[in-house]
Design a protein around this motif. Structure first.
Motif, PDB file in Angstrom:
ATOM      1  N   ARG A 236      -2.127  -0.030 -15.092  1.00 19.65           N
ATOM      2  CA  ARG A 236      -2.012   1.437 -14.977  1.00 19.65           C
ATOM      3  C   ARG A 236      -2.824   1.961 -13.794  1.00 19.65           C
ATOM      4  O   ARG A 236      -2.401   2.898 -13.108  1.00 19.65           O
ATOM      5  N   LEU A 237      -3.974   1.349 -13.552  1.00 17.84           N
ATOM      6  CA  LEU A 237      -4.798   1.768 -12.429  1.00 17.84           C
ATOM      7  C   LEU A 237      -4.086   1.501 -11.100  1.00 17.84           C
ATOM      8  O   LEU A 237      -4.077   2.355 -10.197  1.00 17.84           O
ATOM      9  N   VAL A 238      -3.460   0.343 -10.961  1.00 20.02           N
ATOM     10  CA  VAL A 238      -2.716   0.022  -9.742  1.00 20.02           C
ATOM     11  C   VAL A 238      -1.573   1.018  -9.558  1.00 20.02           C
ATOM     12  O   VAL A 238      -1.347   1.527  -8.447  1.00 20.02           O
ATOM     13  N   ASP A 239      -0.859   1.305 -10.635  1.00 18.36           N
ATOM     14  CA  ASP A 239       0.245   2.271 -10.546  1.00 18.36           C
ATOM     15  C   ASP A 239      -0.256   3.639 -10.078  1.00 18.36           C
ATOM     16  O   ASP A 239       0.402   4.312  -9.262  1.00 18.36           O
ATOM     17  N   GLU A 240      -1.401   4.047 -10.593  1.00 13.27           N
ATOM     18  CA  GLU A 240      -1.977   5.336 -10.210  1.00 13.27           C
ATOM     19  C   GLU A 240      -2.340   5.358  -8.725  1.00 13.27           C
ATOM     20  O   GLU A 240      -2.089   6.335  -8.021  1.00 13.27           O
ATOM     21  N   LEU A 241      -2.894   4.251  -8.262  1.00 16.16           N
ATOM     22  CA  LEU A 241      -3.329   4.198  -6.863  1.00 16.16           C
ATOM     23  C   LEU A 241      -2.151   4.190  -5.894  1.00 16.16           C
ATOM     24  O   LEU A 241      -2.162   4.896  -4.875  1.00 16.16           O
ATOM     25  N   VAL A 242      -1.152   3.390  -6.160  1.00 17.79           N
ATOM     26  CA  VAL A 242      -0.035   3.281  -5.209  1.00 17.79           C
ATOM     27  C   VAL A 242       0.745   4.593  -5.121  1.00 17.79           C
ATOM     28  O   VAL A 242       1.428   4.850  -4.112  1.00 17.79           O
TER      29      VAL A 242
END
Length: 435
Positions: A289-295
């Motif tokens: 979820r953190l990666v999705d938020e960042l991208v």
């Protein structure tokens, strides 16, 4: 609470008494409730260990089964080693980070002293393993101690079994009498705990060099010489002494783990390359979820993930976004820091390294299986918690890392106020006095 010394073994006591003391010492650390989540995290991420832990919980109830575990370790465990012939200093610690710590220590020593050092020595022979296993009466005796002192959780009990197997081996095949100093870089690994236990009983001096951040939950410092990273580590060990009732060690010197001087946090204008340093036990759904938020964030141009060296999980799905990549396992941490602008961290010692390298660094709660803020970096004002808004402008990203922050951080990084050369000289002189 175990208030007995962890490094001063009871001279002239029986094997059963020594095994009891050693088990109590090992469980005093590994059996703490704060580490319960570690066993659960390993079991979730490694199916084999889920089976192993289930088996250990059952086997620990039987004296015969504890004996079988001891015999298996005596015959197959690869951690038993002896110092090289002619060396008087034995440095034991087989993880990569342990070895790096020893290399830092040895670089502080004059050539003549380095010649006396055996770093991890040599593997023991299979014949020696068999002869230790054939001491059936001794193995049976300590198997009974393990059954009586079994821990309800599998991982602490397994650590106790390893420590007792180590005791059995080295009672059968002692460390050489010529050895004058035993040095370890992990104060809680079960083999190290046993070796320290044995060394003190033979009059051998002990040295500990820190390899990672520590907390008050660690064993207290009870060594002839302790080489710590920083003042914050010394304060953590003071807390450990208070927790266990041990005396506070006074033979402490400081050696920074870094090869270059401190660089204050700095940052250009967005967009940024954001680095995520993953834990040994990552919470993969939360990291996803953190990666999705960042991208999806307009101020992020790339996301680079770095796996913990001991993490064997397949994390390729985290790079399903075009701008997300996973650092090769062969690349060092320096290469990671060189290509990122901002670093996000779980509960990890890489925090201090990232900040030392001048990278604005933020804590990401829930991204691993340790209790949040395990090292106290957030509570102590070293790390801010991550909020996506800080990526929107440079001032927001740097606002936390002001002059007062640098004073606080100086407790965690000796190079903020002490030149590297001065620390190395002090450590070399202290070690020579120990010899």
């Amino acid at each position: 609470m175990n208030t007995r010394s962890t490094t001063h073994a009871p001279a002239n006591e029986s094997l059963t008494d020594q095994a009891t003391w050693l088990i109590d010492t090992v469980l005093a650390f590994h059996g703490q409730q704060i580490y319960a989540s570690v066993e659960a995290g390993i079991a979730r991420k490694k199916p084999l260990f889920r089976v192993v832990f289930s088996a250990v919980r059952v086997l620990s109830r039987s004296r015969l089964a504890n004996m079988a575990m001891l015999l298996a370790l005596l015959l197959g465990y690869r951690a038993f080693r002896h110092p090289d012939p002619g060396c008087t200093v034995f440095e034991y610690g087989q993880s990569h980070n342990n070895i790096v710590s020893f290399e830092r220590l040895n670089a502080c020593l004059p050539v003549a002293a380095r010649a006396k050092v055996s770093l991890n020595g040599r593997a023991v022979s299979f014949r020696d393993r068999v002869s230790a296993a054939l001491a059936v009466r001794s193995v049976w005796g300590v198997a009974g101690v393990l059954r009586r002192h079994r821990h309800a959780r599998a991982l602490p009990h397994l650590q106790a079994v390893i420590s007792v197997a180590t005791l059995l081996f080295y009672r059968r095949h002692p460390l050489p009498k010529a050895m004058k100093v035993l040095c370890v870089a992990s104060d809680h690994a079960p083999v190290c705990q046993c070796l320290l236990f044995i060394a003190s009983d033979t009059g051998c001096k002990t040295c500990y060099i820190q390899h990672a951040p520590v907390t008050k939950y660690f064993p207290p410092l009870e060594y002839d010489l302790s080489v710590l990273h920083d003042q914050a580590s010394a304060q953590a060990y003071e807390g450990a002494a208070q927790r266990t009732g041990a005396k506070v060690s006074t033979q402490i010197v400081f050696l920074s783990p870094f090869q270059d001087e401190f660089e204050p946090p700095h940052l250009g204008e967005p967009p940024y390359t954001v680095g995520i340093a993953l834990s040994f036990l990552p919470n993969v759904p939360r990291v996803t979820r953190l990666v999705d938020e960042l991208v999806a964030h307009p101020s992020v141009q790339r996301v680079v993930l770095r796996k913990h060296p001991r993490c064997a999980l397949d994390l390729a799905h985290l790079t399903r976004h075009e701008i997300a990549s996973l650092q090769s396992k062969d690349e060092k941490a320096d290469a990671f820091f060189d290509q990122v602008d901002v670093v996000l961290v779980p509960n990890s010692g890489v925090t201090i390294e990232a900040l030392h390298r001048g990278r604005p660094t933020f804590f990401t709660p829930g991204t691993d299986d340790l209790p949040d803020d395990y090292y106290g970096f957030v509570a102590n004002g070293i790390l801010p918690e991550f909020r996506a808004e800080v990526l929107e402008d440079r001032a927001a990203s740097l606002s936390f890392f002001d002059a007062e922050w640098q004073i606080r951080f100086g407790q965690h990084d000796e190079t903020v106020y002490t030149p590297l050369a001065a620390g190395r000289k002090a450590v070399g002189e202290a070690f020579i006095r120990l010899l």
